[in-house]
Write a protein that holds these residues in place. Structure first.
Motif, short mmCIF file in Angstrom:
data_model
loop_
_atom_site.label_atom_id
_atom_site.label_comp_id
_atom_site.label_asym_id
_atom_site.label_seq_id
_atom_site.Cartn_x
_atom_site.Cartn_y
_atom_site.Cartn_z
N GLY A 176 89.96 7.23 41.30
CA GLY A 176 90.29 7.72 42.52
C GLY A 176 90.56 6.93 43.47
N HIS A 177 90.39 5.68 43.48
CA HIS A 177 90.46 4.66 44.45
C HIS A 177 91.69 4.16 44.61
N ASP A 178 92.62 4.30 45.74
CA ASP A 178 93.84 3.66 45.82
C ASP A 178 93.50 2.13 45.94
N LEU A 179 94.34 1.46 44.93
CA LEU A 179 94.18 0.02 44.77
C LEU A 179 94.30 -0.79 46.01
N ARG A 180 95.03 -0.40 47.13
CA ARG A 180 95.09 -0.96 48.07
C ARG A 180 94.00 -0.85 49.21
N ASP A 181 93.13 0.05 48.99
CA ASP A 181 91.88 0.15 49.74
C ASP A 181 90.53 -0.53 49.27
N VAL A 182 90.81 -1.27 48.26
CA VAL A 182 89.41 -2.13 47.52
C VAL A 182 89.86 -3.38 47.57
N THR A 183 88.63 -4.45 47.75
CA THR A 183 88.73 -5.91 47.72
C THR A 183 89.46 -6.15 46.42
N LEU A 184 90.49 -7.13 46.52
CA LEU A 184 91.16 -7.76 45.32
C LEU A 184 90.09 -8.60 44.39
N SER A 185 89.06 -8.97 44.64
CA SER A 185 88.16 -9.62 43.95
C SER A 185 87.27 -8.57 43.17
N SER A 186 87.04 -7.47 43.74
CA SER A 186 86.23 -6.42 42.86
C SER A 186 86.97 -5.77 42.07
N LEU A 187 88.28 -5.64 42.61
CA LEU A 187 89.33 -4.92 41.37
C LEU A 187 89.54 -6.03 40.22
N ARG A 188 89.91 -7.14 40.43
CA ARG A 188 90.30 -8.22 39.32
C ARG A 188 89.02 -8.36 38.46
N ARG A 189 87.83 -8.15 39.13
CA ARG A 189 86.92 -8.65 38.24
C ARG A 189 86.41 -7.48 37.14
#
Ligand code: ADP
Length: 644
Positions: free
Chosen positions: A460-473
């Motif tokens: 449910g989170h748009d990828l553009r709204d989250v930090t890159l490091s927390s996403l890629r982790r």
């Protein structure tokens, strides 16, 4: 000698707590070597803790546009010290001719020769030479340290920025060009900072000082020489500036081409050898080098015209001075000492001009490099982190494409209006012809690119709204051709989780079925990988990449299946490894073999940038559409039997 016992722990005890003992590969440092090791460690330079943490968003200082001055003021003390020493050098050097003039006028008079006075002047001269030498030594030291500090900061800043840039930069920009920025351009600046700037300041100051002295000594004579010489010299120097600038630009382009060609042939050495392109490559490199040589020839030619010409003008000036000044001496309107001092100063007047013009080139080159580096530093990542982006909380792993369209070039869309939902824990295989857009879909999930229209959501989170490091982790990616870094196999597996314990590493190795390979290697997990693992087979490299992904425990895994023809055994091994890896996590497989696709919970058929069919293997086979046709063709090939 300090080789006796008693300095270190007994042999086999190990210098570190917990170090392996006895028959294990590392048996501790032998006591007789401990002292040597200690002294080596004591000599080890301490670079201190890194003072900058990596963050996706550049901080205040990193956002300021790059400029020479901005780089220099970071070191105010060295800058001030360097500046004062430059003034001291420029002034102290000019004492010589003045003292010579005084010695001639007041010490060498025919009626009252005063030897002691001449000696004192000579002594003073020597003193000034000493001061100049000392000041020069400190100045070189100060500017050298200034340059080293600035270069160090700049290298970190550029490297950090490159780490931040998005994938598109590295696909559009030639690798050789990025390398040139980091090597040749930075080196240019180093030359400028190390001595160029200081020399530039010294020579400019020297010219000003000499002009003032000449006019103070005799306005008429100074005026004549300056009027005679300076205009010709100015015209000549302006010409030189223009042509040499052109020449150096050619040289810069030349070296960038040479480096690009070199790096390309080194990276492609296997393909080059396989296709017998060595002869062609040598020819091509000769052409590139030929261009570079021509550019260097041209600058050499320009220098060869300029340097002797300025010398000639200098000699003409001195001849004029001899005629006019000699006449004035004969008529007693000028003393011999002043004339001699004039000669000496005039001589020194040309050197700075020549040097200034040469330094101007260094300055030009340095400035050109600053401009190039500034452009690089001002390149914004195509996938920026939003200011105030939130940290993605631990996810379940639901991925949703909402009316997603995308094109690498916005004018030429590659994906059209894709709608797709992947449930948490589901394994989905993308299948379809080459160029259909399967990898592009995967790149949007990992946010290597942002969609041109629509949204990609994760829980449910748009990828553009989250930090890159927390996403890629929370994401794992296994590329088609895994990349192994210089280091050991263990380090390569632990790449995504440097803090992993040996037990966790062992588990990852075990689960993907690497145990046999590791046992066969001379140093097990500590075996060093050379040349990106070219000594390992494609299957082994793939398994290492799978172990790397396993160890990272991502919630979502994106895996591009290796297309290289693996032997049957490797294929079976990799299939087993995949079973371990895909367990309990959302997985997206870019499947190049239908046998892989059939293992997935659902299959997504992509064609021409559109999702054309979605369903399980059985559903799609029964539907008689695209997938069923692909499956038929595949089944008819006798050597392909589903092994799943
Ligand atoms: P697939 O994985 O299905 O083989 P891709 O997603 O790699 O296909 O490519 C889809 C289309 O996008 C192709 O036409 C390809 O040429 C183009 N493409 C892929 N990568 C890039 C890129 N970095 N820049 C421009 N076009 C690209």
């Amino acid at each position: 000698m300090a080789w006796g016992g008693g300095f270190g722990p007994p042999m086999g005890g190990g210098g570190r707590p917990g170090a392996p003992v006895g028959s294990l590969p590392f048996g501790g440092i032998p006591s007789e070597l401990q002292a040597g090791v200690d002294s080596l460690l004591a000599d080890e330079p301490d670079h201190g803790p890194p003072h900058r943490k990596f963050s996706q968003i550049p901080d205040e200082t990193e956002r300021r546009p790059l400029g020479l001055w901005q780089l220099l003021v970071q070191y105010p003390r060295l800058l001030v010290a360097g500046g004062i020493l430059v003034v001291v050098v420029a002034l102290a050097t000019q004492a010589g001719p003045e003292l010579t003039g005084i010695a001639i006028n007041d010490g060498m008079t025919p009626h009252h020769p005063r030897l002691w006075f001449v000696g004192a002047m000579a002594g003073l001269y020597l003193g000034f030479v000493g001061i100049t030498a000392l000041a020069q030594r400190w100045q070189v030291q100060a500017t050298g340290r200034l340059a080293a500090g600035v270069m160090h900061d700049l290298r970190i800043r550029v490297f950090t920025h490159i780490q931040r840039l998005s994938l598109d930069y590295f696909t559009t920009e030639k690798a050789g060009v990025v390398m040139t920025r980091m090597t040749s351009d930075i080196e240019n600046l180093q030359q400028l900072l190390q001595n160029g700037l200081a020399q530039f300041a010294i020579q400019a100051l020297t010219m000003i000082v000499i002009t003032v002295i000449l006019f103070a000594k005799d306005v008429r004579l100074a005026f004549i020489t300056v009027v005679l010489i300076v205009p010709i010299l100015t015209v000549l120097s302006l010409w030189f500036r223009v042509v040499s600038e052109r020449g150096y630009l050619r040289v810069r382009d030349g070296i960038a081409d040479v480096l690009t060609d070199l790096s390309e042939s080194l990276h492609g050495v296997r393909v080059v050898t396989a296709h017998n392109r060595q002869r062609h490559n040598v020819l091509h490199h000769r052409n590139v080098l030929g261009e570079y040589r021509d550019a260097n020839d041209y600058t050499a030619h320009v220098n060869a015209v300029y340097a002797p010409s300025t010398q000639l003008i200098g000699v003409l000036g001195q001849a004029a001075l001899l005629a006019i000044g000699g006449d004035m001496v004969v008529h007693h309107s000028l003393s011999i000492g002043t004339l001699v001092a004039f000669f000496l100063y005039l001589n020194r007047f040309f050197q700075p001009i020549q040097l200034l013009v040469q330094q101007y080139n260094t300055f030009q080159q340095g400035q050109a490099s600053v401009v190039k580096l500034r452009t690089l530093l001002e390149t914004e990542p195509a996938v920026p982190e939003k200011p105030g982006a939130e940290v993605l909380p631990p996810i379940e792993g639901e991925i949703v494409f909402e009316r997603v369209s995308f094109g690498y070039d916005p004018e030429a869309p590659v994906l059209h209006d894709v709608d797709l939902r992947i449930a948490p824990g589901e394994t989905v295989a993308f299948v379809g012809p080459t160029g259909a857009g399967k990898s592009t879909l995967a790149k949007l999930i990992t946010r290597f690119y942002d969609p041109t229209a629509g949204r990609v959501l994760i829980d449910g989170h748009d990828l553009r709204d989250v930090t890159l490091s927390s996403l890629r982790r929370q994401l794992g990616v296994v590329p088609q051709e895994p990349f192994l870094f210089a280091g050991t196999i263990g380090e390569n597996i632990g790449f995504a989780r440097p803090g992993a314990t040996d037990a966790e590493l062992g588990e990852a190795v075990d689960r993907v079925g690497l145990t046999d390979l590791v046992a066969r290697l001379p140093d097990g997990l500590d075996t060093v990988v050379h040349e990106r693992g070219q000594a390992l087979s494609a299957g082994e490299r793939q398994l290492i990449a799978l172990a790397r992904a396993f160890l990272a425990h991502p919630r979502v895994l994106v895996l591009d299946e290796a297309t290289s023809n693996l032997d049957l055994q490797s294929e079976t091994q990799i299939e087993h490894a995949l079973d371990a890896l895909l367990e309990e996590r959302t997985a997206v497989l870019i499947a190049h073999r239908l046998s892989t696709a059939m293992r997935a919970d659902r299959i997504v058929v992509v064609d021409d940038g559109r999702v054309v069919e979605v369903g399980t293997h059985d559903e799609l086979s029964a539907r008689g559409g695209r997938y069923a046709r692909m499956y038929d063709v595949w089944m008819r090939q006798s050597d392909h039997r589903p092994r799943a």
